[in-house]
Design an enzyme around this catalytic site. Sequence first.
Site, short mmCIF file in Angstrom:
data_model
loop_
_atom_site.label_atom_id
_atom_site.label_comp_id
_atom_site.label_asym_id
_atom_site.label_seq_id
_atom_site.Cartn_x
_atom_site.Cartn_y
_atom_site.Cartn_z
N ASP A 1 7.19 -0.05 11.11
CA ASP A 1 5.84 0.56 11.06
C ASP A 1 5.39 -0.30 12.26
OD1 ASP A 1 3.88 2.19 11.60
OD2 ASP A 1 2.98 1.88 8.97
N LYS B 1 -1.01 -6.96 -3.43
CA LYS B 1 -0.51 -5.18 -3.09
C LYS B 1 -0.41 -4.77 -4.82
CE LYS B 1 1.81 -1.70 -0.09
NZ LYS B 1 2.20 -2.18 1.09
N MET C 1 -0.26 5.17 -1.05
CA MET C 1 1.36 4.28 -2.25
C MET C 1 0.37 3.67 -2.84
SD MET C 1 4.21 5.02 0.38
CE MET C 1 5.00 3.78 -0.80
N GLY D 1 -8.94 -3.16 0.06
CA GLY D 1 -8.35 -2.04 0.32
C GLY D 1 -7.65 -0.51 0.07
#
Length: 316
Positions: A142, A48, A30, A26
Amino acid sequence: MSGQVGQPSALIGTEIAGYRVERELGRGGMAVVYCAKDLRLGRTVALKLLAPEYTRNDAFRRRFTQECRVAAAIEHPHIVPVFEAGETDGILYIAMCYVIGQDLRALLDREGPLPVPAALRIAAQLASALDAAHEHDLVHRDVKPGNVLVAKGVDSDHPEHVYLTDFGLAKKSLSLTGFTTAGEFVGTLDYVAPERVSGRPVDGRSDLYSLACLVYETLAGAPPFRREDELELLWAHQYDPPPALSTERPGIPAAADDVLKKALAKAPDDRHGTCQEFVAALRAAVGDEVPRGRTPTLVVHGPPPEPPSWARPFLT
């Protein structure tokens, strides 16, 4: 490799910092998340990669690396482990545990409001994870259903195992290094604490507020504040009282309204002292007995299946 984060096909099959990139899971504004093989240990990881423009900012790079070290030092059964973080060829990367499951957002979208025992089990696991992070002076920033992974548990007393993921490391680094522009907000508005809206300092009590919004949604089917306009939503977080949960979910006792009202207080000093204190108060108000034992961590070994729905939480 610099500049290639936006070109996923160019990275498939390549080696980055000892990880062989196998496929894309995905992407967000950013970063891109890949399924990768750790060539040193033979395990599958979620890798990531942040976009190169962030790496070129020295202050951001230093802050991001520091925050990743703190996150990696937290060992908790309900926090997705960070194996490694660093920089290679002008790209910042984080290697994390690859977990089979779905995110809570997908679960709520499919099932709607959860049974009270399930909602309280999930809340208790998240509260434990958040308090552990706060003990290390790490604020998530978050907390939302999309950043909660729900994996299969091991028995009828522990039917699900919850993981909190995607600590707002890049988000914090952005705000502290001037990367965001004036008036730009980094985060998810449905769960944002009032002090974040007004630009005041944040601590673990901001996560507690967001957790309360999330728990409210698991029981009521929607977050406490629902507005068509984003500015109206921000205003509601700062000034409007939350609707009573007992009116949104039949069968919930009115005592739960007082617990949620305290957790969603506009001033941080008026909230519960910890996330676990909030969940304990809610459990007592609802009168639901929830198993308190820890669930063994379930991780994937060997070749993973097709990209699961939880890839989104790793995107910023």
